[in-house]
Design an enzyme around this catalytic site. Structure first.
Site, PDB file in Angstrom:
ATOM      1  N   ASP A 128      72.024 182.938 -18.891  1.00 57.77           N
ATOM      2  CA  ASP A 128      72.971 183.737 -18.406  1.00 57.77           C
ATOM      3  C   ASP A 128      74.386 183.504 -18.623  1.00 57.77           C
ATOM      4  O   ASP A 128      74.892 182.218 -18.985  1.00 57.77           O
ATOM      5  CB  ASP A 128      72.837 183.196 -16.790  1.00 57.77           C
ATOM      6  CG  ASP A 128      73.638 183.984 -15.808  1.00 57.77           C
ATOM      7  OD1 ASP A 128      73.845 184.981 -16.142  1.00 57.77           O
ATOM      8  OD2 ASP A 128      74.077 183.610 -14.695  1.00 57.77           O
ATOM      9  N   LYS A 256      71.006 176.934  -9.853  1.00 58.08           N
ATOM     10  CA  LYS A 256      70.599 178.334 -10.518  1.00 58.08           C
ATOM     11  C   LYS A 256      69.305 178.789 -10.581  1.00 58.08           C
ATOM     12  O   LYS A 256      68.915 179.517 -10.520  1.00 58.08           O
ATOM     13  CB  LYS A 256      71.179 178.385 -11.692  1.00 58.08           C
ATOM     14  CG  LYS A 256      73.068 178.441 -11.524  1.00 58.08           C
ATOM     15  CD  LYS A 256      73.604 179.433 -11.030  1.00 58.08           C
ATOM     16  CE  LYS A 256      75.141 179.417 -11.186  1.00 58.08           C
ATOM     17  NZ  LYS A 256      75.665 180.930 -10.892  1.00 58.08           N
TER      18      LYS A 256
END
Length: 416
Positions: A128, A256
């Protein structure tokens, strides 16, 4: 035949017309999951039709699409490479354009409401990025109020972190509230429990095809052409209180890794030609390995909508992103890290300068100090149990048409 030039009875302005043709994985009535192509409100059983029309792609010399599309993920198709993707798209366009194919193809079109959609790829690796200057600036101001919002490296390289591929889920999958350590600045010591600041991040995810060998890098000028297969909508669910306590010095981890949702349909990059846009001015000029021609290093004019419990709270614009997808992929591999078909990388939160273009609730509520008012009059700062979030998006297509990117949605369940 409509202006979309297909024998199907489609409205001219349908966002899933002939110019789109996204790929997904579906099943019906307990049948095995396999690759489908969406057109209008139907799903084509792609492998079954490819089996009928093998001669159209050259038996023996072309890619065996019937075999690739009979799989429960797009990965075998992705591994065939860019030339095969082009052949497949050209063939599908012909199948839906020429009335001579209707009799053979129509029995393999299934109404969208009768299919179950699955995760479209077996995610190999997940990375990401953090490619929005507006988002990075806002987060810097919130998390580091006494420092410069952007870290010194931010405009020199696309910052990213490696996520957890095993927790990437398809749209519609419930998300369980994560637990972990939390410590507010005024707390004397950390505590453990469910996240109190559960958030979203509205992103695009880029699906990678074609493997490279360990030690090789992907040239920025070839990244999009050779390895970027398509785009999904991506929601990077984020536990901000867990993240804030853990992220120094190595970055996001448990805040996350508990869940990332992606849309069921993968929009091919070939469907987004008309959506290509120039990047914002990059100053300072990136190092040579991140530079490339405008037709290789580009942004995308994609319009995103964030709906929270039925209220549209934000409309981020992807064209505001600072770093290009090709630059992210080139940077990801510049140290010799290999890529594999089925790799997925997120753009990072899509945010603009205005409040109503912020792609996370951390920014929208300014860390809880400016709650968001819903249509029913209730207020939210972060996600509560039972909340639902849906991201939708579209892009300009050829001749003034729209390309739909579908949606990605999820509901928050209580911590276990």
């Amino acid at each position: 035949m409509s202006s979309a030039s297909t024998w199907l009875d489609l409205p001219d302005d349908h966002p899933f017309g002939l110019a789109n043709l996204p790929y997904g994985v579906f099943s019906t009535n307990g049948t095995a999951p396999r690759v489908g192509v969406r057109i209008g409100d139907w799903v084509l059983d792609a492998g079954a039709v490819a089996q009928i029309g093998k001669d159209a792609v050259g038996v023996g010399d072309g890619p065996d699409l019937a075999v690739a599309w009979a799989n429960p993920s797009l990965n075998p198709f992705l591994e065939l490479g860019h030339q095969a993707w082009t052949i497949a798209r050209d063939w599908l366009t012909e199948v839906f354009s020429e009335a001579v194919h209707e009799e053979a193809v129509r029995p393999h079109l299934i109404p969208l409401g009768e299919v179950t959609m699955h995760l479209p790829i077996a995610v190999a690796d997940y990375v990401d990025f953090y490619a929005s200057e507006h988002h990075a600036t806002n987060v810097g101001k919130i998390f580091r109020p006494n420092s410069e919002p952007l870290t010194p490296n931010w405009k020199h390289l696309p910052i990213g972190y490696h996520g957890r591929s095993g927790t990437v889920v398809v749209s519609g999958t419930d998300v369980v509230r994560p637990s972990g350590q939390r410590k507010a600045p005024a707390d004397p010591a950390p505590t453990f429990g469910p996240s109190r600041k559960l958030d979203i991040e509205a992103e695009l995810g880029f699906v990678v095809g074609g493997s490279t060998t360990l030690g090789a890098s992907v040239d920025v000028s070839l990244a999009a052409e050779q390895h970027l297969f398509g785009v999904v909508l991506l929601n990077d669910w984020s536990a901000r209180d867990i993240q804030a306590w853990e992220y120094v010095p190595l970055g996001p981890f448990l805040g996350k890794s508990f869940g990332t949702s992606i849309s069921a349909w993968v929009t091919p990059m070939a469907a987004l030609e008309a959506a290509r846009s120039a990047l914002p001015t990059q100053d300072p000029l990136p190092l040579p390995y991140l530079r490339g021609a405008a037709d290789a290093v580009f942004g995308l004019d994609i319009h995103v909508e964030v709906e929270w419990n039925g209220t549209v709270v934000s409309r981020p614009e992807y064209r505001d992103m600072y770093w290009a997808p090709a630059q992210m992929l080139a940077h990801l591999t510049v140290n010799g890290a290999s890529i594999r078909s089925g790799d997925l990388f997120g753009s990072g939160t899509i945010s603009g300068a205005a409040r109503d273009s912020r792609g996370s609730f951390l920014e929208l509520s300014w860390n809880g100090t400016e709650p968001v008012t819903m249509t029913d009059g209730s207020e939210r700062s972060f996600l509560e149990d039972g909340d639902t979030v849906v991201l939708r998006a579209w892009a300009p297509g050829p001749a003034g048409s729209r390309i739909g990117l579908g949606e990605v949605g999820g509901r928050i369940l209580p911590a276990r």
